[in-house]
Design a protein around this motif. Structure first.
Motif: not given
Length: 85
Positions: A6-7, A10-13
């Motif tokens: 999945i895409d 990155d910031e939320a992760l």
């Protein structure tokens, strides 16, 4: 366990990893899934308890009356909730 490509945001992760104290994407995502599931279960339980109170089936005053708790080391040897030891 399933494998899915999945895409991800990155910031939320990264923000989730900081909040959860996780170090890998896998741990962050799995922990987040467990946390959100537990949160919604608690919210449902709270809603059900509120309904019981509204219906008169649950009396919060009785539950909050600490004088009704069993004494520490009572006859059955069970400690009251929150007792140390």
């Amino acid at each position: 366990m399933s494998r899915t490509v999945i895409d991800l945001d990155d910031e939320a992760l990264e923000a989730a990893a900081r909040e959860l104290g996780t170090t890998t994407k896998r741990d962050t995502i799995n922990t987040a899934l467990r946390e959100i599931t537990a949160r919604y279960r608690r919210l449902r339980a709270l809603g059900e308890a509120r309904e019981l109170v509204a219906e008169g089936a649950l009396d919060m005053d009785i539950l909050l009356d600490k004088s009704k708790y069993r004494p520490i080391g009572g006859q059955d040897g069970v400690h009251d909730a929150g007792a140390d030891g």
